[in-house]
Write a protein that holds these residues in place. Structure first.
Motif, PDB file in Angstrom:
ATOM      1  N   VAL A  26      -3.902  -8.701  -5.365  1.00  0.00           N
ATOM      2  CA  VAL A  26      -3.579  -9.751  -5.912  1.00  0.00           C
ATOM      3  C   VAL A  26      -3.641 -10.927  -4.936  1.00  0.00           C
ATOM      4  O   VAL A  26      -3.422 -10.814  -3.756  1.00  0.00           O
ATOM      5  CB  VAL A  26      -1.988  -9.644  -6.429  1.00  0.00           C
ATOM      6  N   SER A  27      -3.930 -12.016  -5.615  1.00  0.00           N
ATOM      7  CA  SER A  27      -4.135 -13.281  -4.833  1.00  0.00           C
ATOM      8  C   SER A  27      -3.606 -14.443  -5.691  1.00  0.00           C
ATOM      9  O   SER A  27      -3.620 -14.367  -6.627  1.00  0.00           O
ATOM     10  CB  SER A  27      -5.704 -13.450  -4.405  1.00  0.00           C
ATOM     11  N   GLU A  28      -3.887 -15.479  -5.015  1.00  0.00           N
ATOM     12  CA  GLU A  28      -3.681 -16.887  -5.728  1.00  0.00           C
ATOM     13  C   GLU A  28      -4.735 -16.994  -6.866  1.00  0.00           C
ATOM     14  O   GLU A  28      -4.290 -17.663  -7.795  1.00  0.00           O
ATOM     15  CB  GLU A  28      -3.524 -17.838  -4.965  1.00  0.00           C
ATOM     16  N   GLU A  29      -6.108 -16.504  -6.466  1.00  0.00           N
ATOM     17  CA  GLU A  29      -6.985 -16.886  -7.483  1.00  0.00           C
ATOM     18  C   GLU A  29      -7.003 -15.937  -8.726  1.00  0.00           C
ATOM     19  O   GLU A  29      -7.214 -16.482  -9.653  1.00  0.00           O
ATOM     20  CB  GLU A  29      -8.344 -16.413  -6.644  1.00  0.00           C
ATOM     21  N   GLY A  43       7.199 -22.061  -4.380  1.00  0.00           N
ATOM     22  CA  GLY A  43       7.348 -20.593  -4.095  1.00  0.00           C
ATOM     23  C   GLY A  43       6.410 -20.147  -3.180  1.00  0.00           C
ATOM     24  O   GLY A  43       5.497 -20.762  -2.462  1.00  0.00           O
ATOM     25  N   ASP A  44       6.722 -18.821  -2.644  1.00  0.00           N
ATOM     26  CA  ASP A  44       5.712 -18.407  -1.710  1.00  0.00           C
ATOM     27  C   ASP A  44       4.975 -17.245  -2.457  1.00  0.00           C
ATOM     28  O   ASP A  44       5.569 -16.316  -3.191  1.00  0.00           O
ATOM     29  CB  ASP A  44       6.604 -17.520  -0.756  1.00  0.00           C
ATOM     30  N   PRO A  45       3.422 -17.447  -2.320  1.00  0.00           N
ATOM     31  CA  PRO A  45       2.617 -16.279  -2.942  1.00  0.00           C
ATOM     32  C   PRO A  45       2.671 -15.155  -2.243  1.00  0.00           C
ATOM     33  O   PRO A  45       2.568 -14.951  -1.299  1.00  0.00           O
ATOM     34  CB  PRO A  45       1.341 -16.946  -2.994  1.00  0.00           C
ATOM     35  N   VAL A  46       2.684 -14.102  -3.269  1.00  0.00           N
ATOM     36  CA  VAL A  46       2.584 -12.639  -2.752  1.00  0.00           C
ATOM     37  C   VAL A  46       1.069 -12.312  -2.768  1.00  0.00           C
ATOM     38  O   VAL A  46       0.537 -12.282  -3.454  1.00  0.00           O
ATOM     39  CB  VAL A  46       3.293 -11.610  -3.632  1.00  0.00           C
ATOM     40  N   ILE A  47       0.571 -11.982  -1.519  1.00  0.00           N
ATOM     41  CA  ILE A  47      -0.812 -11.596  -1.346  1.00  0.00           C
ATOM     42  C   ILE A  47      -0.839 -10.034  -0.694  1.00  0.00           C
ATOM     43  O   ILE A  47      -0.499  -9.899   0.591  1.00  0.00           O
ATOM     44  CB  ILE A  47      -1.754 -12.333  -0.270  1.00  0.00           C
ATOM     45  N   VAL A  48      -0.981  -9.087  -1.724  1.00  0.00           N
ATOM     46  CA  VAL A  48      -0.913  -7.697  -1.235  1.00  0.00           C
ATOM     47  C   VAL A  48      -2.069  -6.969  -1.832  1.00  0.00           C
ATOM     48  O   VAL A  48      -2.755  -7.336  -2.951  1.00  0.00           O
ATOM     49  CB  VAL A  48       0.375  -7.144  -1.523  1.00  0.00           C
ATOM     50  N   PRO A  49      -2.541  -5.863  -1.264  1.00  0.00           N
ATOM     51  CA  PRO A  49      -3.493  -4.975  -1.823  1.00  0.00           C
ATOM     52  C   PRO A  49      -3.060  -4.208  -3.219  1.00  0.00           C
ATOM     53  O   PRO A  49      -1.967  -4.202  -3.436  1.00  0.00           O
ATOM     54  CB  PRO A  49      -3.974  -4.009  -0.706  1.00  0.00           C
ATOM     55  N   ALA A  50      -3.999  -3.854  -3.695  1.00  0.00           N
ATOM     56  CA  ALA A  50      -3.583  -2.537  -4.878  1.00  0.00           C
ATOM     57  C   ALA A  50      -2.558  -1.598  -4.383  1.00  0.00           C
ATOM     58  O   ALA A  50      -2.977  -1.182  -3.222  1.00  0.00           O
ATOM     59  CB  ALA A  50      -4.980  -2.028  -5.511  1.00  0.00           C
ATOM     60  N   VAL A  59      16.849  -4.642 -10.590  1.00  0.00           N
ATOM     61  CA  VAL A  59      15.761  -4.905  -9.407  1.00  0.00           C
ATOM     62  C   VAL A  59      14.542  -4.662 -10.421  1.00  0.00           C
ATOM     63  O   VAL A  59      14.306  -3.744 -11.294  1.00  0.00           O
ATOM     64  CB  VAL A  59      15.893  -3.784  -8.373  1.00  0.00           C
ATOM     65  N   THR A  60      13.475  -5.555 -10.209  1.00  0.00           N
ATOM     66  CA  THR A  60      12.136  -5.589 -10.706  1.00  0.00           C
ATOM     67  C   THR A  60      11.331  -5.125  -9.554  1.00  0.00           C
ATOM     68  O   THR A  60      11.276  -5.523  -8.501  1.00  0.00           O
ATOM     69  CB  THR A  60      11.640  -7.080 -11.063  1.00  0.00           C
ATOM     70  N   VAL A  61      10.647  -4.115 -10.011  1.00  0.00           N
ATOM     71  CA  VAL A  61       9.807  -3.390  -8.952  1.00  0.00           C
ATOM     72  C   VAL A  61       8.381  -3.812  -9.706  1.00  0.00           C
ATOM     73  O   VAL A  61       7.662  -2.845 -10.593  1.00  0.00           O
ATOM     74  CB  VAL A  61      10.142  -1.802  -9.165  1.00  0.00           C
ATOM     75  N   TRP A  62       7.585  -4.750  -8.843  1.00  0.00           N
ATOM     76  CA  TRP A  62       6.153  -5.250  -9.195  1.00  0.00           C
ATOM     77  C   TRP A  62       5.178  -4.157  -8.683  1.00  0.00           C
ATOM     78  O   TRP A  62       5.089  -4.543  -7.243  1.00  0.00           O
ATOM     79  CB  TRP A  62       6.207  -6.601  -9.028  1.00  0.00           C
ATOM     80  N   CYS A  63       4.321  -3.436  -9.252  1.00  0.00           N
ATOM     81  CA  CYS A  63       3.413  -2.460  -8.679  1.00  0.00           C
ATOM     82  C   CYS A  63       2.088  -3.061  -8.990  1.00  0.00           C
ATOM     83  O   CYS A  63       1.662  -3.068 -10.191  1.00  0.00           O
ATOM     84  CB  CYS A  63       3.670  -1.103  -9.409  1.00  0.00           C
ATOM     85  N   GLY A 123       0.742  -1.089   0.065  1.00  0.00           N
ATOM     86  CA  GLY A 123       0.064   0.140  -0.061  1.00  0.00           C
ATOM     87  C   GLY A 123       0.877   1.175  -0.136  1.00  0.00           C
ATOM     88  O   GLY A 123       0.440   2.009   0.496  1.00  0.00           O
ATOM     89  N   VAL A 124       1.849   1.122  -0.673  1.00  0.00           N
ATOM     90  CA  VAL A 124       2.712   2.546  -0.713  1.00  0.00           C
ATOM     91  C   VAL A 124       2.665   3.508  -1.733  1.00  0.00           C
ATOM     92  O   VAL A 124       3.080   4.508  -1.881  1.00  0.00           O
ATOM     93  CB  VAL A 124       4.124   2.091  -0.649  1.00  0.00           C
TER      94      VAL A 124
END
Length: 285
Positions: free
Chosen positions: A164-167, A206-213, A155-159, A40-41
């Motif tokens: 985002v979710s596994e679904e 791997g580890d899923p990244v679960i973060v908000p928009a 560095v890749t900056v994935w915004c 959320g930054v």
């Protein structure tokens, strides 16, 4: 909206130069495991701008495929998966995000005081049919297509433009300690039918990244990562700048993608009025 520096639009006037959005534990995690997660930054005004720009570029690229009479163009599969890269100079607004205080802090935390914009792209998965993306290192694409091009990790900056979710097909990261990739660039092979290059066929999911928009996930170009299919009824949209600590060049000396100066000795040296494709490298397909 004027072309001014520093950008005061899109919420950046709220960011004090002394404030840090990259906490110490995330800096340390990046150095050890290769990634940092900053939920959320991205300011709301910036997030709305990026969504608007994304809509434009999706239509733009569909028109390119229409003109070519194709449904698949390199890694892009119409309606399913899009990688639309190095078109920021076609926008009057994207540069204000790419060279913003936020990106400066993230890039400097990852790379140090010398930073160049290397590459940028939209990564979009269509609703209900958005394709997976296979295990790879981002540097694996450079190595696969330019075998003589050596480079330091970038560095890749994935915004995230959406939650985002596994679904809906989020990214899965493999930390250096499990992938053995801290100082190792693996060989990659081309996957038939998708044009993906694959660098890992092991059992670790791997580890899923679960973060908000509005979140930023930054990882090294040596980190193995993949993403799942989008099984929801909405698109999954990501904007993805990549920065390097030095120009990344082809064996003939030309930029592999771009080499636009951003930070020098930790100071922002980007000059919007002097930013030209001829000087810093061509658009890359």
């Amino acid at each position: 909206m004027g072309d001014v520096w520093p950008p005061v639009a899109f919420g950046y006037q709220q960011m004090d130069a002394k404030m840090s959005v990259v906490p110490r534990n995330q800096r340390e995690q990046y150095q050890e495991e290769g990634y940092m997660i900053l939920p959320g930054v991205i300011p709301q005004e910036t997030l709305e701008m990026l969504r608007e720009e994304c809509s434009y570029f999706l239509g733009y690229f569909d028109s390119i495929m229409d003109a070519k009479g194709v449904e698949v163009d390199n890694l892009c599969h119409r309606g399913k998966r899009y990688f639309i890269n190095n078109r920021y100079r076609l926008s009057r607004r994207l540069w204000q995000f790419l060279f913003s205080p936020l990106m400066a802090e993230v890039a400097q935390a990852a790379l140090g005081p010398e930073v160049y914009l290397f590459h940028e792209q939209w990564v979009v998965k269509g609703a209900e049919q958005g394709m997976k993306f296979g295990w790879h290192q981002d540097s694996g694409y450079v190595k696969h297509y330019e075998k003589g091009a050596s480079h330091k990790p970038y560095v890749t900056v994935w915004c995230t433009l959406d939650d985002v979710s596994e679904e809906n097909g989020t990214v899965y990261l493999l930390p250096h300690s499990r992938g053995g990739t801290k100082d190792c660039l693996l060989d990659h092979t081309l996957e038939s039918g998708t044009n993906d290059v694959i660098g890992y066929n092991g059992d670790d999911p791997g580890d899923p990244v679960i973060v908000p928009a509005g979140s930023v996930v930054a990882f090294t170009s040596y980190n193995l990562h993949r993403s799942g299919a989008n099984q929801t009824n909405r698109m999954r949209r990501v904007y993805l700048p990549q920065y390097s600590c030095e120009p990344i060049r082809r064996p003939d000396g030309k930029p592999w993608a771009m080499a636009t100066p951003f930070l020098k000795n930790g100071e922002n040296v980007y000059d919007h009025l002097d930013d030209s494709a001829d000087k810093y490298g061509p658009f890359s397909e």
